[in-house]
Design an enzyme around this catalytic site. Structure first.
Site, mmCIF file in Angstrom:
data_model
loop_
_atom_site.group_PDB
_atom_site.id
_atom_site.type_symbol
_atom_site.label_atom_id
_atom_site.label_comp_id
_atom_site.label_asym_id
_atom_site.label_seq_id
_atom_site.Cartn_x
_atom_site.Cartn_y
_atom_site.Cartn_z
ATOM 1 N N HIS A 1 6.681 -24.149 3.627
ATOM 2 C CA HIS A 1 8.103 -24.101 3.280
ATOM 3 C C HIS A 1 8.871 -25.310 3.805
ATOM 4 O O HIS A 1 9.958 -25.605 3.326
ATOM 5 C CB HIS A 1 8.744 -22.776 3.710
ATOM 6 C CG HIS A 1 9.037 -22.647 5.172
ATOM 7 N ND1 HIS A 1 8.096 -22.308 6.095
ATOM 8 C CD2 HIS A 1 10.187 -22.816 5.870
ATOM 9 C CE1 HIS A 1 8.657 -22.266 7.287
ATOM 10 N NE2 HIS A 1 9.915 -22.569 7.195
ATOM 11 N N LYS B 1 12.398 -27.918 2.236
ATOM 12 C CA LYS B 1 13.675 -28.149 2.926
ATOM 13 C C LYS B 1 14.332 -29.405 2.361
ATOM 14 O O LYS B 1 13.670 -30.401 2.095
ATOM 15 C CB LYS B 1 13.457 -28.304 4.443
ATOM 16 C CG LYS B 1 13.104 -26.980 5.132
ATOM 17 C CD LYS B 1 13.013 -27.148 6.628
ATOM 18 C CE LYS B 1 12.430 -25.920 7.299
ATOM 19 N NZ LYS B 1 13.405 -24.909 7.658
ATOM 20 N N HIS C 1 3.218 -27.584 8.976
ATOM 21 C CA HIS C 1 4.552 -28.195 8.867
ATOM 22 C C HIS C 1 4.596 -29.612 9.461
ATOM 23 O O HIS C 1 5.088 -30.549 8.840
ATOM 24 C CB HIS C 1 5.599 -27.341 9.582
ATOM 25 C CG HIS C 1 5.618 -25.908 9.130
ATOM 26 N ND1 HIS C 1 5.379 -25.536 7.837
ATOM 27 C CD2 HIS C 1 5.874 -24.758 9.804
ATOM 28 C CE1 HIS C 1 5.475 -24.220 7.729
ATOM 29 N NE2 HIS C 1 5.771 -23.719 8.912
ATOM 30 N N GLU D 1 12.154 -24.578 18.503
ATOM 31 C CA GLU D 1 12.803 -23.307 18.195
ATOM 32 C C GLU D 1 13.329 -22.700 19.483
ATOM 33 O O GLU D 1 12.681 -22.826 20.528
ATOM 34 C CB GLU D 1 11.795 -22.355 17.566
ATOM 35 C CG GLU D 1 11.263 -22.839 16.244
ATOM 36 C CD GLU D 1 10.313 -21.820 15.626
ATOM 37 O OE1 GLU D 1 10.790 -20.924 14.931
ATOM 38 O OE2 GLU D 1 9.106 -21.915 15.889
ATOM 39 N N LYS E 1 0.883 -19.398 4.158
ATOM 40 C CA LYS E 1 0.116 -19.762 5.331
ATOM 41 C C LYS E 1 0.037 -18.546 6.261
ATOM 42 O O LYS E 1 0.879 -17.660 6.146
ATOM 43 C CB LYS E 1 0.733 -20.959 6.034
ATOM 44 C CG LYS E 1 2.111 -20.668 6.656
ATOM 45 C CD LYS E 1 2.598 -21.822 7.462
ATOM 46 C CE LYS E 1 2.198 -21.697 8.902
ATOM 47 N NZ LYS E 1 3.058 -20.808 9.695
ATOM 48 N N ASP F 1 -0.081 -22.585 13.967
ATOM 49 C CA ASP F 1 1.107 -22.036 13.305
ATOM 50 C C ASP F 1 2.036 -23.134 12.797
ATOM 51 O O ASP F 1 2.661 -22.980 11.741
ATOM 52 C CB ASP F 1 1.860 -21.135 14.307
ATOM 53 C CG ASP F 1 3.024 -20.395 13.677
ATOM 54 O OD1 ASP F 1 2.813 -19.765 12.628
ATOM 55 O OD2 ASP F 1 4.151 -20.453 14.233
ATOM 56 N N ARG G 1 0.815 -1.206 0.000
ATOM 57 C CA ARG G 1 0.000 0.000 0.000
ATOM 58 C C ARG G 1 0.861 1.274 0.000
ATOM 59 O O ARG G 1 0.439 2.319 -0.438
ATOM 60 C CB ARG G 1 -0.877 -0.021 1.242
ATOM 61 C CG ARG G 1 -2.247 0.525 0.953
ATOM 62 C CD ARG G 1 -3.088 0.622 2.128
ATOM 63 N NE ARG G 1 -2.647 -0.238 3.223
ATOM 64 C CZ ARG G 1 -3.464 -0.712 4.140
ATOM 65 N NH1 ARG G 1 -4.741 -0.458 4.044
ATOM 66 N NH2 ARG G 1 -3.028 -1.421 5.151
ATOM 67 N N LYS H 1 8.194 -22.726 20.988
ATOM 68 C CA LYS H 1 9.135 -21.598 20.917
ATOM 69 C C LYS H 1 9.865 -21.508 22.246
ATOM 70 O O LYS H 1 9.382 -21.971 23.268
ATOM 71 C CB LYS H 1 8.374 -20.307 20.644
ATOM 72 C CG LYS H 1 7.618 -20.367 19.324
ATOM 73 C CD LYS H 1 7.684 -19.072 18.578
ATOM 74 C CE LYS H 1 6.969 -19.157 17.257
ATOM 75 N NZ LYS H 1 7.842 -19.389 16.108
HETATM 76 C C1 BG6 Z 1 6.696 -20.508 10.201
HETATM 77 C C2 BG6 Z 1 6.023 -20.159 11.487
HETATM 78 O O1 BG6 Z 1 5.797 -21.089 9.322
HETATM 79 O O2 BG6 Z 1 7.757 -21.403 10.449
HETATM 80 C C3 BG6 Z 1 7.020 -19.561 12.467
HETATM 81 O O3 BG6 Z 1 4.971 -19.234 11.250
HETATM 82 C C4 BG6 Z 1 8.199 -20.468 12.637
HETATM 83 O O4 BG6 Z 1 6.397 -19.292 13.723
HETATM 84 C C5 BG6 Z 1 8.775 -20.878 11.293
HETATM 85 O O5 BG6 Z 1 9.181 -19.767 13.384
HETATM 86 C C6 BG6 Z 1 9.842 -21.932 11.446
HETATM 87 O O6 BG6 Z 1 10.471 -22.135 10.219
HETATM 88 P P1 BG6 Z 1 11.988 -22.616 10.151
HETATM 89 O O7 BG6 Z 1 12.227 -22.813 8.694
HETATM 90 O O8 BG6 Z 1 12.823 -21.537 10.761
HETATM 91 O O9 BG6 Z 1 12.059 -23.881 10.936
#
Ligand code: BG6
Length: 496
Positions: A183, A187, A245, A221, A153, A240, A54, A344
């Protein structure tokens, strides 16, 4: 390692239009990935990347934003001004109002300058905007039969909202044009999972409940929610990470062999796994799930704040950790628990899949030889991508037979001379532009994943039980340890 065939093979001349072009994802992932890809194997000379948001920005100002993002996230980019300049030369900008009419004609003019280019629209924005963006793309006649759209997502916040998003986008794009990105599927090690299972003779005969005791999938994480608290507090770890994933990883581990490595063949098999997940609802949610929320603690020796402090809120029951005991009701996996875990601010950044084989059926050794541990196959997604097969051997040396479990360890970086493998987004962006859907989720996969997640969310809402506190820098709440230990098993990092 030579870059993968997929990421190194040619792409046709294209325009990639990134909605959310000044956002976090574009800065952290998309532009760095495009830059790396461009440096690895040059993109077609005329290929263009058009950022859209925007904000009113000149092309030069936007290029400066992109330069900054790349230098912040690609460690040697600043030292390579020629590649940077060549990349930035491809970058244009257009200010567009996603929900109104402003800016769309200008975007149409820009795209009209290269009518022969394949168009890929990347929606790196909140899913609320997917419908208006699709509508405007149609209204301004920007979508052609060979155009693609990439959906980031989260795809909705429950089954119903995901259906609405899919329906709205589906009015403009047909399924073969839609690329729902996860994603994790890009990997390197995740794809290697398919190579491991389906390009080797030795694993598949053992890959079932006769030989496998249980499977653990951990995506841990060490970072907290940081600046993303606003989004995260409406999502939580289940939406999330698990809905997408972790369930995708589970699918790849558990699916039947597809008849070919092709989009629909792979996705048909993943869908069957999702359909076989046993329902978790108010009857069993307390027994099969544990959720947690981090408090202050220490990470890498430094004090770190708790979730509520990071959020700047006094109150929230959003889970930053979840552990689940999942099961599949099908012939291959009946009775084999899949322990899933993500969070996390945990003790480390580790993503791995651990296949625990059953004990041997009879030992020929007497007790003095020592305990015979079960074989384990550890597939490390990050860091130090690779795999370890843990086997029993005789402890070398004279004297009696002493048995010992040792790791047959393989690090992909070492095996391939330490070269970097392409980043997930690098590969997936090129696949979306080329039109290869194998590593993207089909609408029915997303819907079926939500069908398993929704009753868990509903059951959590119905209980008065709160997310258990855990200190930052630990492996989550004690309930997660109890979840697996009550079955006589331990999480991988706790095992000897
Ligand atoms: C994302 C989540 O899809 O994946 C994040 O929204 C997360 O919260 C991330 O941190 C983790 O991805 P990666 O590739 O760092 O393991």
């Amino acid at each position: 390692m030579s870059s993968s065939t997929s990421s190194a093979s040619t792409v046709p001349p294209f325009d990639l239009v990134v909605f959310g072009g000044t956002g976090d994802l574009a800065a952290r992932k998309l532009f760095p990935a495009l830059f790396r890809r461009c440096r690895r194997t040059p993109l077609p000379a005329s290929a263009r990347i058009i950022g859209v948001s925007r904000r009113a920005l000149s092309r030069e100002a936007y290029q400066a934003v992109v330069r900054e993002a790349i230098c912040a996230h690609v460690k040697d980019a600043a030292a390579d001004p020629a590649s940077l300049a060549e990349f930035l030369d491809r970058v244009s900008y257009c200010a567009v109002d996603a929900t109104g009419e402003g800016g769309w004609s200008a975007l149409a003019v820009l795209l009209g300058e290269a009518p022969e280019h394949l168009r890929t629209f990347y929606f790196a924005v909140s899913p609320d905007l997917f419908a208006p963006l699709s509508r405007h793309l149609r209204q301004f006649d920007l979508v052609r039969p060979d155009s693609h759209v990439v959906l980031e997502k989260p795809l909705g916040k429950d089954g119903e909202s995901a259906r609405a998003v899919n329906a709205a986008v589906g009015e403009v794009f047909n399924e073969s044009q839609i690329f729902r990105i996860d994603h994790y599927l890009g990997k390197e090690t995740v794809q290697n999972l398919m190579a491991l299972r389906f390009a080797n003779r030795m694993f598949e005969p053992l890959w079932n409940s006769t030989h496998i005791d249980h499977i653990q999938i951990t995506v841990a994480e060490d970072l907290g929610v940081g600046e993303r608290g606003g989004y995260y507090d409406t999502a939580g770890a289940l939406r999330d990470m698990v809905q997408n994933h972790i369930l995708q990883l589970l699918c790849l581990v558990a699916m039947e062999p597809p008849d070919a490595f092709e989009a629909d063949a792979v996705r048909d098999e993943k869908l069957k796994v999702l359909k076989a997940l046993k329902r978790i609802d108010e009857c069993n949610v307390e027994h099969l799930t544990v959720r947690g929320q981090y408090r202050s603690g220490a990470s890498a020796g430094q004090p770190v704040p708790g979730y509520l402090d990071e959020l700047g809120a006094g109150e929230s029951n959003t889970e930053t950790f979840v552990a689940i005991k999942a099961e599949l009701a099908n012939w291959r996996w009946a009775g084999v628990p899949f322990y899933l875990r993500t969070g996390k601010r945990l003790a480390g950044r580790t993503s791995e899949i651990v296949i625990h084989f059953r004990p041997i059926s009879h030992s020929i050794f007497d007790a003095s030889a020592g305990r015979i541990s079960q074989n384990r196959l550890v597939i490390r997604l990050q860091p130090n991508e690779g795999m370890t097969l843990e086997i029993m051997i005789k402890n070398p040396g004279p004297g009696q037979m002493h048995l010992q479990r040792i790791p047959l360890d393989m690090s992909f970086a070492e095996a391939y001379g330490g070269a970097n493998s392409p980043d997930a987004y690098e590969r997936l962006l090129m696949d979306a532009i080329r039109g290869n859907q194998t590593l993207f989720m089909r609408h029915d996969e997303v819907a079926t994943a939500w069908r398993w997640i929704d009753p868990i969310l509903t059951a959590w809402e119905a209980t008065t039980q709160r997310a258990h506190a855990y200190a930052a820098g630990t492996w989550g709440p004690s309930g997660a340890i109890a979840l697996i230990e009550r079955d006589g098993r331990t999480w991988h990092e706790d095992a000897e």
